[in-house]
Design a protein around this motif. Structure first.
Motif, PDB file in Angstrom:
ATOM      1  N   THR A  49       3.106 -17.636 -19.452  1.00  0.00           N
ATOM      2  CA  THR A  49       1.902 -17.961 -20.219  1.00  0.00           C
ATOM      3  C   THR A  49       0.781 -18.519 -19.343  1.00  0.00           C
ATOM      4  OG1 THR A  49       2.809 -20.150 -20.723  1.00  0.00           O
ATOM      5  CG2 THR A  49       3.217 -18.383 -22.327  1.00  0.00           C
ATOM      6  N   ALA A  50       0.949 -18.500 -18.043  1.00  0.00           N
ATOM      7  CA  ALA A  50      -0.083 -19.028 -17.141  1.00  0.00           C
ATOM      8  C   ALA A  50      -1.305 -18.116 -17.133  1.00  0.00           C
ATOM      9  CB  ALA A  50       0.485 -19.170 -15.733  1.00  0.00           C
ATOM     10  N   ASP A  51      -2.481 -18.708 -17.078  1.00  0.00           N
ATOM     11  CA  ASP A  51      -3.726 -17.938 -17.058  1.00  0.00           C
ATOM     12  C   ASP A  51      -3.883 -17.108 -15.791  1.00  0.00           C
ATOM     13  OD1 ASP A  51      -4.532 -18.856 -19.542  1.00  0.00           O
ATOM     14  OD2 ASP A  51      -5.672 -20.538 -18.710  1.00  0.00           O
ATOM     15  N   ALA A  52      -3.292 -17.561 -14.689  1.00  0.00           N
ATOM     16  CA  ALA A  52      -3.469 -16.887 -13.399  1.00  0.00           C
ATOM     17  C   ALA A  52      -2.357 -15.898 -13.091  1.00  0.00           C
ATOM     18  CB  ALA A  52      -3.568 -17.925 -12.281  1.00  0.00           C
ATOM     19  N   VAL A  53      -1.521 -15.594 -14.080  1.00  0.00           N
ATOM     20  CA  VAL A  53      -0.404 -14.662 -13.880  1.00  0.00           C
ATOM     21  C   VAL A  53      -0.388 -13.656 -15.017  1.00  0.00           C
ATOM     22  CG1 VAL A  53       2.108 -14.430 -13.676  1.00  0.00           C
ATOM     23  CG2 VAL A  53       0.966 -16.441 -12.711  1.00  0.00           C
ATOM     24  N   ARG A  54      -0.144 -12.392 -14.676  1.00  0.00           N
ATOM     25  CA  ARG A  54       0.022 -11.342 -15.685  1.00  0.00           C
ATOM     26  C   ARG A  54       1.288 -10.575 -15.343  1.00  0.00           C
ATOM     27  NH1 ARG A  54      -3.220  -9.089 -19.788  1.00  0.00           N
ATOM     28  NH2 ARG A  54      -3.726 -11.293 -19.852  1.00  0.00           N
ATOM     29  N   ILE A  55       2.228 -10.537 -16.280  1.00  0.00           N
ATOM     30  CA  ILE A  55       3.478  -9.807 -16.103  1.00  0.00           C
ATOM     31  C   ILE A  55       3.464  -8.659 -17.100  1.00  0.00           C
ATOM     32  CG2 ILE A  55       5.999  -9.908 -16.214  1.00  0.00           C
ATOM     33  CD1 ILE A  55       5.747 -12.935 -15.550  1.00  0.00           C
ATOM     34  N   LEU A  56       3.441  -7.440 -16.570  1.00  0.00           N
ATOM     35  CA  LEU A  56       3.410  -6.245 -17.420  1.00  0.00           C
ATOM     36  C   LEU A  56       4.734  -5.504 -17.305  1.00  0.00           C
ATOM     37  CD1 LEU A  56      -0.200  -4.912 -16.721  1.00  0.00           C
ATOM     38  CD2 LEU A  56       0.592  -6.413 -18.572  1.00  0.00           C
ATOM     39  N   VAL A  57       5.172  -4.953 -18.426  1.00  0.00           N
ATOM     40  CA  VAL A  57       6.453  -4.251 -18.462  1.00  0.00           C
ATOM     41  C   VAL A  57       6.333  -2.957 -19.254  1.00  0.00           C
ATOM     42  CG1 VAL A  57       7.778  -6.411 -18.266  1.00  0.00           C
ATOM     43  CG2 VAL A  57       7.287  -5.463 -20.532  1.00  0.00           C
ATOM     44  N   VAL A  58       7.282  -2.065 -18.974  1.00  0.00           N
ATOM     45  CA  VAL A  58       7.464  -0.835 -19.746  1.00  0.00           C
ATOM     46  C   VAL A  58       8.911  -0.853 -20.215  1.00  0.00           C
ATOM     47  CG1 VAL A  58       7.544   1.686 -19.668  1.00  0.00           C
ATOM     48  CG2 VAL A  58       5.745   0.446 -18.426  1.00  0.00           C
ATOM     49  N   ASP A  59       9.106  -0.673 -21.507  1.00  0.00           N
ATOM     50  CA  ASP A  59      10.458  -0.668 -22.056  1.00  0.00           C
ATOM     51  C   ASP A  59      11.170   0.637 -21.749  1.00  0.00           C
ATOM     52  OD1 ASP A  59      10.562  -3.248 -23.419  1.00  0.00           O
ATOM     53  OD2 ASP A  59       9.036  -2.420 -24.760  1.00  0.00           O
ATOM     54  N   GLY A  60      12.477   0.522 -21.489  1.00  0.00           N
ATOM     55  CA  GLY A  60      13.333   1.684 -21.318  1.00  0.00           C
ATOM     56  C   GLY A  60      14.259   1.778 -22.519  1.00  0.00           C
ATOM     57  N   GLY A  61      15.217   2.681 -22.451  1.00  0.00           N
ATOM     58  CA  GLY A  61      16.160   2.837 -23.545  1.00  0.00           C
ATOM     59  C   GLY A  61      17.036   1.617 -23.742  1.00  0.00           C
ATOM     60  N   GLY A  94       5.637  -5.105 -13.333  1.00  0.00           N
ATOM     61  CA  GLY A  94       4.720  -5.447 -12.257  1.00  0.00           C
ATOM     62  C   GLY A  94       4.096  -6.790 -12.564  1.00  0.00           C
ATOM     63  N   ILE A  95       3.829  -7.549 -11.512  1.00  0.00           N
ATOM     64  CA  ILE A  95       3.288  -8.891 -11.681  1.00  0.00           C
ATOM     65  C   ILE A  95       2.002  -9.016 -10.882  1.00  0.00           C
ATOM     66  CG2 ILE A  95       3.743 -11.363 -11.344  1.00  0.00           C
ATOM     67  CD1 ILE A  95       6.771 -10.608 -11.452  1.00  0.00           C
ATOM     68  N   GLY A  96       1.002  -9.595 -11.494  1.00  0.00           N
ATOM     69  CA  GLY A  96      -0.254  -9.889 -10.817  1.00  0.00           C
ATOM     70  C   GLY A  96      -0.533 -11.372 -10.878  1.00  0.00           C
ATOM     71  N   THR A  97      -1.088 -11.910  -9.803  1.00  0.00           N
ATOM     72  CA  THR A  97      -1.481 -13.316  -9.779  1.00  0.00           C
ATOM     73  C   THR A  97      -2.906 -13.413  -9.237  1.00  0.00           C
ATOM     74  OG1 THR A  97      -0.664 -13.744  -7.533  1.00  0.00           O
ATOM     75  CG2 THR A  97       0.889 -14.095  -9.366  1.00  0.00           C
ATOM     76  N   ILE A  98      -3.574 -14.488  -9.598  1.00  0.00           N
ATOM     77  CA  ILE A  98      -4.914 -14.748  -9.076  1.00  0.00           C
ATOM     78  C   ILE A  98      -4.895 -16.106  -8.389  1.00  0.00           C
ATOM     79  CG2 ILE A  98      -7.348 -15.100  -9.616  1.00  0.00           C
ATOM     80  CD1 ILE A  98      -6.926 -13.241 -12.040  1.00  0.00           C
ATOM     81  N   GLU A  99      -5.393 -16.115  -7.179  1.00  0.00           N
ATOM     82  CA  GLU A  99      -5.480 -17.335  -6.386  1.00  0.00           C
ATOM     83  C   GLU A  99      -6.954 -17.676  -6.173  1.00  0.00           C
ATOM     84  OE1 GLU A  99      -4.401 -18.742  -1.830  1.00  0.00           O
ATOM     85  OE2 GLU A  99      -3.682 -16.808  -2.563  1.00  0.00           O
ATOM     86  N   GLN A 100      -7.294 -18.937  -6.387  1.00  0.00           N
ATOM     87  CA  GLN A 100      -8.668 -19.378  -6.155  1.00  0.00           C
ATOM     88  C   GLN A 100      -8.776 -19.939  -4.742  1.00  0.00           C
ATOM     89  OE1 GLN A 100     -11.592 -19.251  -8.295  1.00  0.00           O
ATOM     90  NE2 GLN A 100     -12.355 -19.563  -6.217  1.00  0.00           N
ATOM     91  N   GLY A 135       5.332  -7.004  -6.487  1.00  0.00           N
ATOM     92  CA  GLY A 135       6.550  -6.319  -6.887  1.00  0.00           C
ATOM     93  C   GLY A 135       6.476  -5.400  -8.078  1.00  0.00           C
ATOM     94  N   VAL A 136       5.728  -4.333  -8.003  1.00  0.00           N
ATOM     95  CA  VAL A 136       5.812  -3.284  -9.020  1.00  0.00           C
ATOM     96  C   VAL A 136       7.093  -2.507  -8.729  1.00  0.00           C
ATOM     97  CG1 VAL A 136       4.738  -1.204  -9.957  1.00  0.00           C
ATOM     98  CG2 VAL A 136       3.315  -3.139  -9.248  1.00  0.00           C
ATOM     99  N   VAL A 137       7.954  -2.420  -9.713  1.00  0.00           N
ATOM    100  CA  VAL A 137       9.240  -1.739  -9.502  1.00  0.00           C
ATOM    101  C   VAL A 137       9.649  -0.989 -10.766  1.00  0.00           C
ATOM    102  CG1 VAL A 137      10.583  -3.798 -10.110  1.00  0.00           C
ATOM    103  CG2 VAL A 137      11.646  -2.032  -8.729  1.00  0.00           C
ATOM    104  N   THR A 138      10.205   0.194 -10.551  1.00  0.00           N
ATOM    105  CA  THR A 138      10.710   1.016 -11.650  1.00  0.00           C
ATOM    106  C   THR A 138      12.191   1.275 -11.427  1.00  0.00           C
ATOM    107  OG1 THR A 138       8.563   2.105 -11.879  1.00  0.00           O
ATOM    108  CG2 THR A 138      10.454   3.223 -12.863  1.00  0.00           C
ATOM    109  N   ASP A 139      12.967   1.107 -12.471  1.00  0.00           N
ATOM    110  CA  ASP A 139      14.395   1.424 -12.418  1.00  0.00           C
ATOM    111  C   ASP A 139      14.534   2.894 -12.016  1.00  0.00           C
ATOM    112  OD1 ASP A 139      16.947   2.557 -13.703  1.00  0.00           O
ATOM    113  OD2 ASP A 139      17.233   0.387 -13.963  1.00  0.00           O
ATOM    114  N   PRO A 140      15.459   3.230 -11.115  1.00  0.00           N
ATOM    115  CA  PRO A 140      15.593   4.626 -10.654  1.00  0.00           C
ATOM    116  C   PRO A 140      15.732   5.644 -11.787  1.00  0.00           C
ATOM    117  CG  PRO A 140      16.976   3.195  -9.321  1.00  0.00           C
ATOM    118  CD  PRO A 140      16.402   2.338 -10.435  1.00  0.00           C
ATOM    119  N   ALA A 165       0.808   3.266 -14.670  1.00  0.00           N
ATOM    120  CA  ALA A 165       0.319   2.629 -15.893  1.00  0.00           C
ATOM    121  C   ALA A 165       0.276   1.109 -15.740  1.00  0.00           C
ATOM    122  CB  ALA A 165       1.195   3.024 -17.081  1.00  0.00           C
ATOM    123  N   ILE A 166       1.305   0.546 -15.123  1.00  0.00           N
ATOM    124  CA  ILE A 166       1.320  -0.902 -14.889  1.00  0.00           C
ATOM    125  C   ILE A 166       0.185  -1.289 -13.951  1.00  0.00           C
ATOM    126  CG2 ILE A 166       2.613  -2.726 -13.695  1.00  0.00           C
ATOM    127  CD1 ILE A 166       5.149  -1.524 -15.061  1.00  0.00           C
TER     128      ILE A 166
END
Length: 163
Positions: free
Chosen positions: A60-72, A79-85, A102-107, A117-118
């Motif tokens: 829930t941090a303002d400087a972090v965004r964690i995006l996901v794609v659901d699988g079966g 993928g995770i993004g951060t912002i540093e001032q 670390g953007v990563v996709t399960d094989p 997309a992430i």
């Protein structure tokens, strides 16, 4: 936040229920990168517990965004993004630097556009927050995607120190 791309990949913001899968995918990332520096088999397993705790804290941090794609069964990608001032300067007008971590996709789910997309979702988030630059480390497999999205060689020399 949900975002659909032209390839019908639905990206959403990660939540607390995703933490075990995020840890699994981060472990997979380190195993893929290989070498003693990244390979988790060269370290004890305490880092996974520390990662889970930090992920829960950062969801829930303002400087972090964690995006996901659901699988079966679990997550297909994340993928995770951060912002540093930092301090503003002539090449860093507002001092905000984005980091893609670390953007990563399960094989099982690779080659379906999930990482792209992430990345598009993260880049939109960085633009909304007016970051001056976005940095990332690319694996040889991921480099073509990042270059296609406009990433170029970093102009600064990079060194690190580990106490």
């Amino acid at each position: 936040m949900r975002h659909r791309t032209g390839q019908h990949t639905e990206v959403r913001q990660g939540g607390e229920n995703d933490v075990p899968e995020l840890v699994r995918l981060r472990t997979l990332l380190f195993e893929t990168l290989g070498g003693d520096f990244f390979n988790p088999s060269s370290a004890d397993d305490d880092w996974r517990d520390a990662l889970a705790a930090v992920l829960k804290e950062q969801l829930t941090a303002d400087a972090v965004r964690i995006l996901v794609v659901d699988g079966g069964d679990g997550l297909a990608a994340c993928g995770i993004g951060t912002i540093e001032q930092r301090l503003p300067g002539p090449h860093l007008r507002n001092g905000r630097i984005g980091h893609v971590i670390g953007v990563v996709t399960d094989p099982t789910y690779r080659r379906r556009g999930h990482s792209r997309a992430i990345m598009r979702g993260l880049l939109d988030w960085f633009r909304e927050r007016e970051v001056a630059r976005v940095d990332l480390y690319a694996s040889s497999d991921g480099e073509p995607l990042y270059r296609a999205l406009g990433f170029v060689d970093h102009p600064d020399p990079s060194l690190c120190w580990r106490p």
